[in-house]
Write an enzyme that holds these catalytic residues in place. Sequence first.
Site, short mmCIF file in Angstrom:
data_model
loop_
_atom_site.label_atom_id
_atom_site.label_comp_id
_atom_site.label_asym_id
_atom_site.label_seq_id
_atom_site.Cartn_x
_atom_site.Cartn_y
_atom_site.Cartn_z
N GLY A 36 -36.97 25.92 -65.31
CA GLY A 36 -36.19 24.97 -64.53
C GLY A 36 -35.78 25.64 -63.23
CG ASP A 37 -32.16 26.06 -62.01
OD1 ASP A 37 -32.12 24.90 -62.43
OD2 ASP A 37 -31.19 26.83 -62.09
CG ASN A 38 -34.97 28.71 -57.68
OD1 ASN A 38 -33.99 28.29 -58.30
ND2 ASN A 38 -34.93 28.95 -56.38
#
Lengths: 728, 728
Positions: free
Chosen positions: A318-320
């Site tokens: 997730g995120d980056n």
Amino acid sequence: MKEKSMDRKRGRVTLPSESNFLEETKEMLDRLGADALRDSDGTKLDAATKALDAKIYETYFVSRGHNEFAKEHMEECQQLYLMSKRALATADQVELSFMDGYYDEQVAPDYVHDVKRWWEVIDRTADQVVLAEDWDVRQEENQVVVRNAVPFHEYTVSFLVYAVWDPTQMYNHITNDWGDVPHDIPFDVRYANSDTFAKEYLKQWLIDNPNVDVVRFTTFFYHFTLVFNSEAKEKFVDWFGYGATVSVKALEEFEAEYGYALRPEDIVDNGYYNSTFRVPTKPYLDYMDFIQRFVAEKAAELVKLVHDAGREAMMFLGDNWIGTEPYGPYFEQIGLDAVVGSVGGSVGCGVTLRLISEIPHVKYTEGRFLPYFFPTAFYEGNDPSIEAQVNWLRSRRAIMRKPVDRIGYGGYLSLAYKFPKFIDYIAGVADEFRLLYDNIGGSRPYAGIRVGILNCWGKLRSWQTFMVAHALWYKQIYSYLGVLECLSGAAVDVSFISFEDLTEETLDSLDVIINVGDAETAFSGGRRWGEEEIVSAVRAWVYSGGGFVGIGEPSAYEKGGRFFQLAEIMGVDKELGFTLSTDKYFKTQMEQHFITEDRTEAFDFGESMKNVYALDQDTEIIEYSDNEVHIASHAYGKGRGVYIAGLPYSFENTRLLMRSLYYAAGKEQEWERWNVTNMYCEVNVYPEKNKYAILNNSGEAQKTWFYDGDGAKEELTLNGGEILWREM
Amino acid sequence: MKEKSMDRKRGRVTLPSESNFLEETKEMLDRLGADALRDSDGTKLDAATKALDAKIYETYFVSRGHNEFAKEHMEECQQLYLMSKRALATADQVELSFMDGYYDEQVAPDYVHDVKRWWEVIDRTADQVVLAEDWDVRQEENQVVVRNAVPFHEYTVSFLVYAVWDPTQMYNHITNDWGDVPHDIPFDVRYANSDTFAKEYLKQWLIDNPNVDVVRFTTFFYHFTLVFNSEAKEKFVDWFGYGATVSVKALEEFEAEYGYALRPEDIVDNGYYNSTFRVPTKPYLDYMDFIQRFVAEKAAELVKLVHDAGREAMMFLGDNWIGTEPYGPYFEQIGLDAVVGSVGGSVGCGVTLRLISEIPHVKYTEGRFLPYFFPTAFYEGNDPSIEAQVNWLRSRRAIMRKPVDRIGYGGYLSLAYKFPKFIDYIAGVADEFRLLYDNIGGSRPYAGIRVGILNCWGKLRSWQTFMVAHALWYKQIYSYLGVLECLSGAAVDVSFISFEDLTEETLDSLDVIINVGDAETAFSGGRRWGEEEIVSAVRAWVYSGGGFVGIGEPSAYEKGGRFFQLAEIMGVDKELGFTLSTDKYFKTQMEQHFITEDRTEAFDFGESMKNVYALDQDTEIIEYSDNEVHIASHAYGKGRGVYIAGLPYSFENTRLLMRSLYYAAGKEQEWERWNVTNMYCEVNVYPEKNKYAILNNSGEAQKTWFYDGDGAKEELTLNGGEILWREM
């Protein structure tokens, strides 16, 4: 929970902890048999906790959270291409206030690079690029002025910005009112200084944090596309979006390598920004590949540093995470030890579990379960064990097919600690998880049918179809995502194939192809169904005995007198208005059919599909109402096609889908093998382990007939949530 | 009926009669004040009846019913292009049994003309024509054999047939079990012998039938497309279809005149056969024009013969009416005295009334009302006056806007005669019709709004949009046809405009443009909305103060980031899946709005439209449910757009549409002028006659407020079905 009385074991469970919670943490490690501790958003582990007899995970940010560096190198700040709002020309000049609707604390126009080279003004009405000489930028007003405009055409400008605030930190910052906490500025490791900094910082960090066993990367370099509006609310979110991977350097390197330059429009894509619902273009696929290779290479360098320091490298999915796609061709090169991701959400517990558990090329996977230990679920008067049970029973189906290697929780342990009933419940979950993990023991369960999900993304987006923001409900997806949720815990083998995978070898490995989605999307396939090789390949395979199950607008692409290009396989097409003059005589629902034989509930096609009609008398009309067909089947050579109008997740629809698969594959006679008659129950068989398990997926007791591998039947009663394990 | 007590008058009414029914016919002429008698399908007028004091109509068939001629000239038999079923190639040779599914008593393959020149084999999967050298015809088996086929492609052949049985006679023949009555063979007046025969026969017929006053042509030369299947049931019906106008001679003459040859595919059109729902192609428009000019020229010759014999020429709007389109550019040249057509049907009493009453260039129009005097309605125990009342009250609304000049009935008078309650009812209808015809007196009523219906067909298909078979219900049309039914009796001026009509002059004559239909159909406009001139013209007009009302999928054509090309005007677009990543914040229905101010019933959008969303905060969301917008409005410069998801006909929806038109036109302040508050009532004002009428369109008494031209209000009560006539 049944297994509570068994011998307790330890392991496979991660708990969050926090500072000044040592004794309770010890107690909880013991209660749950947990063997790992982690920090979370807003918590830190103190030295005493880190010294406990548990593996210690610590969250690590690569490309944000280092403003001391980022501020010195703003030229290496990450970038985005954005499209302005449309401006209507009412005369021959029109102004585009391109920052209108964007949040100027998140993004700032890039006036460093030549706007005439990197920006693009488009007449969206004519669908034409405006000559660079016909527009100029007024920097002080963040405006583009277009001259020689055509009155009553709409214009946009695609412009480069610097992304000056990481969107996840921004979201947490605003939501939690962090006041003057500095804004994390994301930097781009494609630039030399950032690249060096990222590595050097990690090296030192590993030295400074000797008690961390597992570096939990959150994540690497490029955030999924997440852009805020001028009120600092979410404006655009695409969990798969490559928006934040863009930079002038990347575009230049792409051109050097591929021999052609990407246009801003290749990224901005009419304002659709290459949503995963778009049938991908060649330039976009090239660009994704270009980014994935770069990310894998750079991430591998960091993972190597972690390994060199004797630690494990774990990635949070997730995120980056853009460019690290775990089912992509370069993921193996990163060399990660583990991936952890979130399980659950409103639309897919089983789907998100399989999304994690099937990830290849890692030593272990870990699912972080709901509820998160946050006040949203843990408040006085609420019983968080209810949510935990729903999530667990839905995820457990999927675990039985392919377990994650570990389970875990996140948030404030001190909060959950105040809810003893909840702690009891998850202690039972931990025990049950360890038991079934041991019983399954890495073996693959028996599958009655081998299913291939066919769409434009294939393996790359395994268990990730129809998602927009991670696992959130959207009206337009639930009737299709339900198919995957049904399959996630069903006794079938599931693979994800793209239109490039329609080779003999791949097709030979399948019993049934499923094509599901709305017309023109990447999931049904859109213009790919206009390619004769693709259509012929599927037809030939079904004709020779394969099964095809189409849901929604399968194979939809209006061409040659058909909307569904595989209409002849399914026996149905969709009326677009062009064939109203052709009499439709076939409207009679069959009195009974294998697919709906044991259906007792009303049908639920979710958003359903209008105006589907039967082609001829050979179409088996299985459900007909409101002057349209919702379930049908048709023979095609030695094979069969099945059509279903939509399939939101439910116990009833799981059964309907399973029967459809057996029927499409021509395996109805195998239905009463390793199966049960009660739709709330399921059977999983582990031949290598000589074990099988009968699950009650509901919270209530269930009575069912059970068929063994020879078809012998036996009546059983299972308690709510029970798994009955047996030797073969 | 109120008017019964008034002085009775005679005229404007036609009745059917039959042989051996003289005295009763006289009585009925008197009871209804009828002044004309006609024959019908299955009846003939005897000499005594023809001698009565009434105009005598007699049905006349031009191009069928003359087998003594037709059999001698089978080379002049009418033709059709048909498309075979699709055949799947499973090897490199595939056989097309092209007559499969057709009725060999209706059509016979044309082996007279060179099949290689006139037939076309198409690979529908590749969408490519198969070379003539790669296929052959096996005449004895009615098969085309295709060689060098691509396995798993689907093939069709478009082939010429002779139409050896007129489809209307065929339908009557089969339905009424006429046994060995000869099959009427239609011949084509494009050929010299047929042309001469048609004229000579009519000349002699006029001599032989001196008592016939009105020659009722049923109709001229070419039947609308009506093809039967192998079980002699209807297979394909298009009331507008040019299928039966085709012949080798026509195709050759077309090529000579236009300089290019039509392909079979220009007629067959993927098996859609150029349904009116298809956005027409240039070749098809050329072909229609070519046929229309020919038909007008030839029909004019016959009409002249009628006139030369001192009789009137009336055309029945149906059967062989192709090429005579009454709103087309050549209709005037035919020189007809009258047109008669059927009023009513399940989907549009008012629509079919206006379709007839607005026909230009004739001395009078006549509407044939329901029920038809057939045993289907006139059987023991049934009260046919109920159907008559429903039809009359719905048609009457439209008559108030533009009356037909005459009304009439058809069938067996002897049957209706046995239902005195029915006779009483239609006697009242006849009186009421004469009264309102006199009151209106050829004047045009006041219209609050001038509306243009914009689609690909414009004026040519005035009051004929969305029809498949004449006035039958189809699931895909009723939600759109309702718009016209609402308008047919509403106090608005209605015109039909095409995309070619978006000139300043036409636009200046309108207050509101309505665009209604499904995406990609000729009624919403399909690819025409991809033309920047069209989009700009409508935008400019609305921006300067015009109103736009879009219903269903108005202006739909996916381009430049929008599906509705006029999304910015209506404030809504439809989610196709590509913009799910863009947050949709605008979901709040307004507490009240002019358009829905007096709505008390639940909304009924018919088939409705899914996934429509509001673009921004300026969109007025008037109805929002099930996560989507169904009614919205938006300001656009000085103008406004309104969106409605669907509008089946009802009293409630008539009101909703009227309010939408007033709102779109910015004329809300004029709403309380010449209007009523009760939706079951309507007002029509005839300024030239200094009269106005307040209608109760329901069968029950209604109380309503009435607003006069100055806005002064008054409470009134009207009896069921009452029309209150007043002087101004």
